[in-house]
Motif scaffolding. Sequence first.
Motif, PDB file in Angstrom:
ATOM      1  N   MET A  31       0.861  -1.173   0.000  1.00 67.35           N
ATOM      2  CA  MET A  31       0.000   0.000   0.000  1.00 67.35           C
ATOM      3  C   MET A  31       0.902   1.229   0.000  1.00 67.35           C
ATOM      4  O   MET A  31       1.898   1.281   0.722  1.00 67.35           O
ATOM      5  CB  MET A  31      -0.917   0.011   1.226  1.00 67.35           C
ATOM      6  N   GLY A  32       0.575   2.192  -0.838  1.00 67.15           N
ATOM      7  CA  GLY A  32       1.405   3.384  -0.884  1.00 67.15           C
ATOM      8  C   GLY A  32       0.982   4.304  -2.009  1.00 67.15           C
ATOM      9  O   GLY A  32       0.044   4.021  -2.765  1.00 67.15           O
ATOM     10  N   GLU A  33       1.691   5.408  -2.139  1.00 64.19           N
ATOM     11  CA  GLU A  33       1.415   6.360  -3.206  1.00 64.19           C
ATOM     12  C   GLU A  33       1.807   5.751  -4.548  1.00 64.19           C
ATOM     13  O   GLU A  33       2.878   5.165  -4.690  1.00 64.19           O
ATOM     14  CB  GLU A  33       2.196   7.655  -2.977  1.00 64.19           C
ATOM     15  N   LEU A  34       0.918   5.902  -5.537  1.00 69.05           N
ATOM     16  CA  LEU A  34       1.171   5.387  -6.880  1.00 69.05           C
ATOM     17  C   LEU A  34       1.909   6.443  -7.698  1.00 69.05           C
ATOM     18  O   LEU A  34       1.461   7.581  -7.797  1.00 69.05           O
ATOM     19  CB  LEU A  34      -0.144   5.009  -7.559  1.00 69.05           C
ATOM     20  N   VAL A  35       3.038   6.042  -8.288  1.00 68.62           N
ATOM     21  CA  VAL A  35       3.807   6.926  -9.152  1.00 68.62           C
ATOM     22  C   VAL A  35       3.805   6.313 -10.554  1.00 68.62           C
ATOM     23  O   VAL A  35       4.375   5.244 -10.771  1.00 68.62           O
ATOM     24  CB  VAL A  35       5.257   7.105  -8.652  1.00 68.62           C
ATOM     25  N   VAL A  36       3.128   6.965 -11.489  1.00 64.21           N
ATOM     26  CA  VAL A  36       3.045   6.487 -12.873  1.00 64.21           C
ATOM     27  C   VAL A  36       3.809   7.471 -13.750  1.00 64.21           C
ATOM     28  O   VAL A  36       3.517   8.663 -13.746  1.00 64.21           O
ATOM     29  CB  VAL A  36       1.585   6.391 -13.356  1.00 64.21           C
ATOM     30  N   THR A  37       4.782   6.981 -14.492  1.00 64.08           N
ATOM     31  CA  THR A  37       5.629   7.901 -15.244  1.00 64.08           C
ATOM     32  C   THR A  37       6.083   7.282 -16.559  1.00 64.08           C
ATOM     33  O   THR A  37       6.273   6.071 -16.648  1.00 64.08           O
ATOM     34  CB  THR A  37       6.869   8.307 -14.421  1.00 64.08           C
ATOM     35  N   THR A  38       6.234   8.137 -17.561  1.00 66.44           N
ATOM     36  CA  THR A  38       6.822   7.720 -18.832  1.00 66.44           C
ATOM     37  C   THR A  38       8.292   8.088 -18.894  1.00 66.44           C
ATOM     38  O   THR A  38       8.951   7.828 -19.891  1.00 66.44           O
ATOM     39  CB  THR A  38       6.085   8.388 -20.012  1.00 66.44           C
ATOM     40  N   GLN A  39       8.808   8.693 -17.821  1.00 66.10           N
ATOM     41  CA  GLN A  39      10.222   9.049 -17.767  1.00 66.10           C
ATOM     42  C   GLN A  39      11.092   7.799 -17.668  1.00 66.10           C
ATOM     43  O   GLN A  39      10.641   6.726 -17.268  1.00 66.10           O
ATOM     44  CB  GLN A  39      10.512   9.928 -16.538  1.00 66.10           C
ATOM     45  N   SER A  40      12.376   7.976 -18.004  1.00 67.78           N
ATOM     46  CA  SER A  40      13.331   6.897 -17.790  1.00 67.78           C
ATOM     47  C   SER A  40      13.426   6.633 -16.294  1.00 67.78           C
ATOM     48  O   SER A  40      13.536   7.574 -15.498  1.00 67.78           O
ATOM     49  CB  SER A  40      14.699   7.298 -18.349  1.00 67.78           C
ATOM     50  N   PRO A  41      13.379   5.370 -15.865  1.00 63.94           N
ATOM     51  CA  PRO A  41      13.416   5.076 -14.421  1.00 63.94           C
ATOM     52  C   PRO A  41      14.696   5.547 -13.751  1.00 63.94           C
ATOM     53  O   PRO A  41      14.704   5.822 -12.550  1.00 63.94           O
ATOM     54  CB  PRO A  41      13.282   3.551 -14.368  1.00 63.94           C
ATOM     55  N   GLU A  42      15.785   5.658 -14.534  1.00 65.52           N
ATOM     56  CA  GLU A  42      17.045   6.133 -13.954  1.00 65.52           C
ATOM     57  C   GLU A  42      16.987   7.608 -13.554  1.00 65.52           C
ATOM     58  O   GLU A  42      17.810   8.080 -12.772  1.00 65.52           O
ATOM     59  CB  GLU A  42      18.203   5.913 -14.934  1.00 65.52           C
TER      60      GLU A  42
END
Length: 967
Positions: free
Chosen positions: A481-492
Amino acid sequence: MNCTKGFIFLIFFGGLIGDTIAQSNQTVTDAAIGKMISAYKADSKGPYKDIRWFCKDGSTVAPQERCPEPGVQRARYKDEVVALGASNHIFLGQILSTTVYEDFWDSEYQGSRMKQYSLEQYLRANDGGWINRRAQFYRGAFQAEDEEAWGLAYLQWLLEDKSRLVGQFFLIRQSAKDIPHSGDNNTAQSVRAISKEISDVYNPFMDLRVKLHGQPEESDIQKVKDFQTTHTAKLNPELQEKFTSLLTQLEIFYQPVAISDFKGLAKKVPNSLPANGTLVDFMEQYSRAKTSRARCELIATTALALRRQVVNPMKSSARLAVIDASIKMEVMLIRESALWKPETLAELLFKSKTLAQAATGFGYLEIWEWETVASKLTLDQEDEVTLKVLGDYLDHLRRSVEWSAGMFRANYQDVVKRYGAFEPLTNGFIDDRVRASCLLQLGSSVSLLGDFFADQAGFSNQLLGIKNQSAARGLNPGYAMGELVVTTQSPEEIEVSGDKIYVFNRPPADLKPVAGIATVTEGNMVSHVQLLARNLGIPNAVLSMENLTALLPYNGEKVFYAVSNKGTVLMKLAAEMTPVEKALFTKKVRNEEKISVPVEMMELDDARILNLRDVNASNSGIICGPKAANLGQLKQLFPDHVVNGIVIPFAIFKQHFDQAMPGQGMSYWEYLKATFEVAEQMGATGSTDGEVEKYVMGRLEALQAAIRQIKLMPEFEAALNAKFKEAFGVALGKVPVFIRSDTNMEDLKDFTGAGLNLTLFNVLDAQKILQGIKDVWASPYTERSYKWRQKYLLNPENVFPSILIIPSVDADCSGVLITKGVTTGKPDDNTVAFNRGVGGAVEGQASETWLLEADRTILLSPSREPDYTSIPTTGGTLKKHTTFEEPVLSEVNLVSLREMSGALKEKLGEIGMKSPYDVELGFKKDKVWLFQVRPFVENKRAAASEFLRSITPVLAEDQLIPLDTAL
């Protein structure tokens, strides 16, 4: 064998051909490039300086003058644009005419310039011309007829070399869509771009835009007309013009295919060639085909036949005609497959298989990949199917979708990542490219099949109510359970937090602890990151790019996320959790779930360097870490499959750690102990976890820096040189070696610690080896390594590194063998993941992965990793490039891996090491070399969780489903 395929590429900077090259040794920053782009958008000349005639003799003359013989008129680039090409290998505003073919093919950079050209066409279509926003009206900057003439000549030059087509069919075919050469343009891309422009300024059009981007069909023309009529009073003249353009592009896209187009293409292919007969037969049969199903089947079989035939001996003009025919066929397939509405399960299965076959013909799957999966897409019975067989069929089709989408990422991710650093719009390129292909229809068909299967099986994914949830597939069981972070950025580029859940495009190679993770690309299931996630019960799933996009509105929301043991994926808002789900997070003493690493048995007084053959598994955690101990055991059991080596034990590290730490008035060891004593006091006196962590990490950072500068004892250096001569037959610095960290806090019963510490590749120079020893000693104190240990261990500060040094093996391919079915859970199965070169699979590469069952071999994923590492005898590493038309592992290799698994289970079992094992190994000229063995550790709490079991009902595998079941 297959492992050796690949070719080397060297890094150098070239300029923009046709202009004087501005040499520059200084790389331009991303921020500076971003400013250049902004300036060019407002500049009436964009990235160009002026207009010139480019003459055949290499000279240039002013527009009002003329070349001695016919030349080409076009713009010259601004000086800084030329310099950017030289310094950063970034080519803005490329004009094709006068460009040297070899430079545009750009083989040293894997076709980067050609990829950048396609990417810029996308940016121009989706950003009002992008850097040519005003320069598109710069008269004389480029001439359409010159661009088209150049494109035709370039593609024919490119296709003269059969080897290019064999290895780069996908890239060449994709580029042919963008490079002008026949008067066509990329109509589907224009439709999406114009619809986006309209919705960006007139929000009521958003629903239709989503339809055009996701499920386009011919009826959309009337929908757009109706919308324009209904809203006409609210549309300004500019929007009215955009609607006119959109309707024009839609009508072009959906106009009936002119068979005469294929007649013209067939004429370019000699009658004596099979490809000519294939085209002629296609035209005749297509005219007679009365249903969309018949047309789709014909297109799929024809496209695959043409792909096989295009590499046969023929003129490049004929090959280009075949490529152009293939591109036209895909447009036809997209339209016809949207009209094909399966009514029964049998028809849906056939449609999905047909579209997967078409995807192969169009280059999204390699032919060997299709042949492997097609052999599994057969049904033994004609009238019904068991639920298990249907599930297997669905799995193979899902994989074909993932592999196909992976082909785009493998080819374009390098330029997308590079451009994305200064132009965020770039991140939508790959998704746009996938949507423009037949994969959109393939994915929809497979998703429909997934929904049908879930309904029959009585369970399904729950992903915040988004569409096409069946595309998601669990990898590692667990819940968070936690804050959802959705991103198209490079994970690095993202600083992760241990209490958040992340949705990335691809898995990062070096992940710090997180609460949960989901990615569009799986990477591979046995990489160090995946093993750590599995070990710690971190939920992990793979989903589609469409799923990621649909989840973007939930970015920042607090969610509950769970993945079952059988791959069911559940994600809901935390506010909607049930009492049972909330109870999973009731606060309790975490120490019950952590372990303490025993240090009282360690032998820290005997500071002798050891020969690898003199250690075995019983020495693990006492004299050295498990890497050296277990490899020493393997050396005794499999002497011909393990290299010689030397071991620097814990005692030598402790001996150096007891020296005075410069500027601290205490030893390194005392400094470390004091750090954790203060941290404990801070926690006891009310400091927050964040404050304690910040203090500890600051101290460990200083400790790392000091260890890297630690003075090695003269007697140690002398002993090391002597041991080199004894073990390797040469002095220190005369043979390249791997230097591997090997701590007492890895490969434990309940904690793997895989990949947390440093391994140095192929070090030759004596001084670099000595420095490498210091660097490896320092690596357990990095932020990432410490945080992973802290998550599971009670005493993470008591880490002792030993070091394993072994001579380099320049493996043709390497990877990981798990002596268990990772996806099946069966102890008699084996899972293998390999890449070409050294260091395969462990760093999160998109690896070739196989499930070796007792009676069959299943391809779980082909490699989609375009680069690999090779190690020369001169030390250091070389990056090489490969293509995917052949598998990494041959049939001989797969047989060898089965045999080695059996031998390991037998011989290690005799000394008390129970399977399953996690084995790192490689092939050199088909011989197996063993590099490491450790226990394969899974999270027992996740595996035993009643809740996780509850969200995956037991599958009635023998349940029969009639194939004529209505959808």
